[in-house]
Design an enzyme around this catalytic site. Structure first.
Site, PDB file in Angstrom:
ATOM      1  N   ASP A  19       0.906  -1.062   0.162  1.00  0.00           N
ATOM      2  CA  ASP A  19       0.083  -0.119  -0.028  1.00  0.00           C
ATOM      3  C   ASP A  19       0.964   1.231   0.107  1.00  0.00           C
ATOM      4  OD1 ASP A  19      -2.220   1.903   0.786  1.00  0.00           O
ATOM      5  OD2 ASP A  19      -1.206   1.742   2.705  1.00  0.00           O
ATOM      6  N   ASP A  21       0.259   5.134   1.010  1.00  0.00           N
ATOM      7  CA  ASP A  21      -0.092   6.005   2.189  1.00  0.00           C
ATOM      8  C   ASP A  21      -0.023   5.385   3.398  1.00  0.00           C
ATOM      9  OD1 ASP A  21      -0.286   8.701   1.448  1.00  0.00           O
ATOM     10  OD2 ASP A  21      -2.379   8.194   0.673  1.00  0.00           O
ATOM     11  N   ASP A 225      -1.511  -0.718   6.006  1.00  0.00           N
ATOM     12  CA  ASP A 225      -2.010  -0.032   7.322  1.00  0.00           C
ATOM     13  C   ASP A 225      -3.415  -0.242   7.689  1.00  0.00           C
ATOM     14  OD1 ASP A 225      -2.095   1.883   5.476  1.00  0.00           O
ATOM     15  OD2 ASP A 225      -2.755   3.151   7.332  1.00  0.00           O
ATOM     16  N   THR A 242      -2.863 -14.003  -0.622  1.00  0.00           N
ATOM     17  CA  THR A 242      -1.740 -13.200  -0.172  1.00  0.00           C
ATOM     18  C   THR A 242      -1.213 -13.780   1.265  1.00  0.00           C
ATOM     19  OG1 THR A 242      -3.249 -11.619   0.834  1.00  0.00           O
ATOM     20  CG2 THR A 242      -2.516 -11.288  -1.443  1.00  0.00           C
TER      21      THR A 242
END
Ligand code: M1P
Length: 263
Positions: A19, A21, A225, A242
């Site tokens: 990811d 941000d 996050d 995953t």
């Protein structure tokens, strides 16, 4: 530096996806030189990629620089969850909401929404009730042109009168066969997008490697996050394809990477 070809990375059949941000960068800010250096070292060992919800312009700002094209920094670049995708700097097939749904079905949806809003009493209505985006439509009963005060007012009114919740329920009833997911996340609106167009969307590009390079990525790591229920990393984090890693910021990502890959 020059990276080994995907076939020749020492850690076989492994790709690490991130990811953006609060995983690679502070929110809406630039990645640190330490992070970029670590990613470069990891890329010598296995394939790496990012999967971000926003568009490539944003990721270029946050991960790239005036002299470095972000699509050269990762083997896989997945913008808008993979609707826009790059492999080794070359663009892959793209997708978008209108292409997927078709004009006729889309118009039926918009017409229903506008009539519904026209028949709903609100403290205030402003403008832009339907915002057409690449991968979704955003629907707002008060309108996206609402000021900050008008946003707060709508939010409070909506808490009591369930304006958005009821509109979503009506849409589900009216268009049960559309295959859409409705997400009430912000203050004045909700997002409408095809079911499955969360971050798991990008995994089809990883799976397609079997047919392109012959590599079967058996190990797909994902770092994010917002891995909690309702967070936009949740689906890919929980996906059986995953191995999910939950982080609480870029520093934690670096700490976990160093341990996991002996960097
Ligand atoms: O990030 C959450 C949401 O933020 C905005 O919502 P609103 O304008 O209702 O506060 C929108 O950009 C929406 O698409 C997004 O999901």
């Amino acid at each position: 530096s020059v990276y080994p070809s995907l076939e020749d990375r020492p850690i076989k059949n492994t790709v690490v996806l991130f990811d953006v941000d609060e995983t690679l960068t502070p929110a809406r800010r630039h990645a640190s030189p330490e992070m970029l250096e670590l990613l470069s070292r990891l890329r010598h060992k296995c394939a790496i990629g990012f999967v971000g919800g926003s568009n490539l312009v944003k990721q270029q700002e946050q991960l790239g620089s005036s002299t470095i094209d972000v699509t050269t920094m990762f083997d896989f670049c997945f913008s808008e969850n993979g609707l826009t995708a790059f492999r080794l700097g070359e663009s892959l097939a793209s997708n978008n909401f209108i292409q997927w749904l078709g004009e006729d079905k889309y118009q039926a949806l918009v017409d229903f929404v506008l009539k519904y809003i026209a028949n709903t009493k609100l403290p205030r209505k402003r403008g832009t009730f339907v915002e057409f985006r690449n991968g979704m439509v955003n629907i707002s009963p008060v309108g996206r042109a609402a000021s900050v005060d008008e946003r707060d007012e709508f939010e409070a009114y909506d808490k009591i009168h369930n304006i958005r919740k009821n509109l979503v329920e009506s849409l589900k009833k009216e268009f049960p066969d559309y295959g859409l997911t409705y997400s009430i996340g912000g203050q004045i609106s909700f997002d409408v997008f095809p079911t499955g167009w969360d971050k798991t969307y990008c995994l089809q590009h990883i799976e397609a490697e079997k047919g392109i390079s012959g590599i079967d990525y058996k190990t797909i790591h994902f770092f994010g996050d917002k891995t909690f229920v309702g967070g936009n990393d949740y689906e890919i984090y929980e996906d059986p394809r995953t191995i999910g890693h939950s982080v609480d910021g870029p520093q934690d990502t670096m700490d976990q990477l160093k341990k996991l890959f002996d960097l």
